[in-house]
Write an enzyme that holds these catalytic residues in place. Sequence first.
Site, PDB file in Angstrom:
ATOM      1  CD  GLU A  49      39.755  24.871  35.015  1.00 11.44           C
ATOM      2  OE1 GLU A  49      40.142  24.847  33.829  1.00 11.44           O
ATOM      3  OE2 GLU A  49      38.679  24.364  35.401  1.00 11.44           O
ATOM      4  CG  ASN A 109      37.646  24.182  38.916  1.00 11.63           C
ATOM      5  OD1 ASN A 109      38.504  25.033  39.194  1.00 11.63           O
ATOM      6  ND2 ASN A 109      37.634  23.515  37.775  1.00 11.63           N
ATOM      7  CE  LYS A 126      34.756  24.855  34.943  1.00 12.43           C
ATOM      8  NZ  LYS A 126      35.894  23.991  34.476  1.00 12.43           N
ATOM      9  CD  GLU A 145      36.210  20.703  34.979  1.00 14.15           C
ATOM     10  OE1 GLU A 145      36.563  20.892  33.802  1.00 14.15           O
ATOM     11  OE2 GLU A 145      35.964  21.637  35.754  1.00 14.15           O
ATOM     12  CB  CYS A 171      37.753  26.412  32.480  1.00 11.82           C
ATOM     13  SG  CYS A 171      38.394  25.490  31.093  1.00 11.82           S
ATOM     14  CG  ASN A 196      43.766  23.429  33.420  1.00 11.38           C
ATOM     15  OD1 ASN A 196      44.350  22.600  34.097  1.00 11.38           O
ATOM     16  ND2 ASN A 196      43.933  24.720  33.637  1.00 11.38           N
TER      17      ASN A 196
HETATM   18  N1  ING Z   1      37.732  22.461  30.056  1.00 11.25           N
HETATM   19  C1  ING Z   1      37.118  22.571  28.796  1.00 11.25           C
HETATM   20  C2  ING Z   1      36.588  23.967  28.483  1.00 11.25           C
HETATM   21  O1  ING Z   1      35.439  24.294  28.627  1.00 11.25           O
HETATM   22  C3  ING Z   1      35.396  21.692  27.259  1.00 11.25           C
HETATM   23  C4  ING Z   1      36.080  21.512  28.577  1.00 11.25           C
HETATM   24  C5  ING Z   1      36.100  21.980  26.090  1.00 11.25           C
HETATM   25  C6  ING Z   1      34.052  21.583  27.217  1.00 11.25           C
HETATM   26  C7  ING Z   1      35.422  22.162  24.886  1.00 11.25           C
HETATM   27  C8  ING Z   1      33.331  21.764  26.023  1.00 11.25           C
HETATM   28  C9  ING Z   1      34.028  22.048  24.846  1.00 11.25           C
HETATM   29  O2  ING Z   1      37.399  24.728  27.992  1.00 11.25           O
HETATM   30  C10 ING Z   1      37.319  22.850  31.291  1.00 11.25           C
HETATM   31  N2  ING Z   1      38.176  22.641  32.307  1.00 11.25           N
HETATM   32  O3  ING Z   1      36.237  23.370  31.477  1.00 11.25           O
END
Ligand code: ING
Length: 311
Positions: A49, A109, A126, A145, A171, A196
Site C-alpha cells: 500500500e 488510497n 480503498k 486516512e 490494508c 502499512n
Molecule cells: N493500517 C492499519 C491496518 O488496518 C489499523 C490500521 C491497524 C487499524 C490495526 C485497526 C487495527 O492494518 C492501515 N493503513 O489501514
Amino acid sequence: MSQSRKLGIAVAQMGPVHLADDRKSVVNRLLDMLREAKERRANLVVFPELALTTFFPRYWMSEKEAAERFFETAMPNPTVQPLFDAARQYEIGFYLGYAELTREGQRFNTSILVDSHGEIVRKYRKIHLPGHADHKPDAPFQHLEKKYFGVGDLGFPVTRTMGANIGMCICNDRRWPETWRAMSLQSAEIGVVGYNTPSWNIHWNEPPHLRMHTHLVTLQASAYQNAMWIAAAAKCGSEDGFHMIGGSVIVAPSGEIAAQSSTEEDEVIFVNADLALGDTFREHVFNFAKHRRPEHYRLLVERTGAGEPLP
Ligand code: ING
C-alpha cells in the site's frame, strides 16, 4: 484434486520509506525486487500500500499540501514508467498501491493490477478507511486516512488475468470478512493486498504483539473461509522513527502460511502456487452454491452498526 494450475506469486515487501526518500529511489528499490522475482520465476508481484511514499497519514497537514507532496496525478507517470517497462520485459504482472489524485480533485488510497504486458487491467480504491479526520495533538502520531482519502467507489473488483481470477484490496480492508467474501462470490482464486500497519495503537494501549497476531489470523482465516490464496505485502520497519509491522505472507487456501518474510527490509518471498488447491475447498467445505443460505444473512447488509438482537 483437479489438474494442477501453477502461478508463481511473489510478494515484494518494502522496508521503510522516509520523508527524505524521493520516488525515483523508491522505484529503483521496486525494480530490484521485480528482478529478483523474475529470477525466482514469478508471474505476479505484490507491492505494498502507498508504496511510493512514506506513510504520510501519520502527519497532520492540509489536504492541499498532502496532495502536492504525496499523491500521483497520473498512473503510469514518468517516475514509475521504468517499473511498467520492466514488467513488460519480464512478462510479470504486479499490484501497486499509491495515493491517487483524480482530475476532478478527488483523493483515494488506490491500488492497480498490471498484467504481464505492462497494461493496467484494474483499479481499486480503498473502502475501509481506518483512523480519524480530526487532529489529535496529544497522540504520538496521527492516522488521518479519513481526512486525506475518500471512500473507494469501485467496489471489490475481481479480474481474470494471467490465467487467474485475482481480487484486490488495501490494508484495513483485510480485517473485514465482507471484503474477502465479496471477492470469493466473484470466484476469486487469489486475493492481493498491500498494507502499512503501525506497530502502536494511538487509541488504546494495545500490546504490540497483537498487531502481528491480528494481521496473521485475519489473513489465514480469510484465505481458508474463501478458498483462496492471499498474498500480502508490508511496507514496514521504522519510517523516520515510526515503526510498522512486517509479516508479509503468502497464505494457501488451507489457511496455512506458505511463505513469510523474516525481516523488516526490502525482501521478496515466493510460492509457486497451485490454484487447484482452492478448487478442492470450493468443491467441498466451501461449496457456496450448495451450503450458503443468504435468506438468513440479511442483517449483514441491512445494518451498519450493531443493534438490538432480533425478536
Ligand atoms: N493500517 C492499519 C491496518 O488496518 C489499523 C490500521 C491497524 C487499524 C490495526 C485497526 C487495527 O492494518 C492501515 N493503513 O489501514
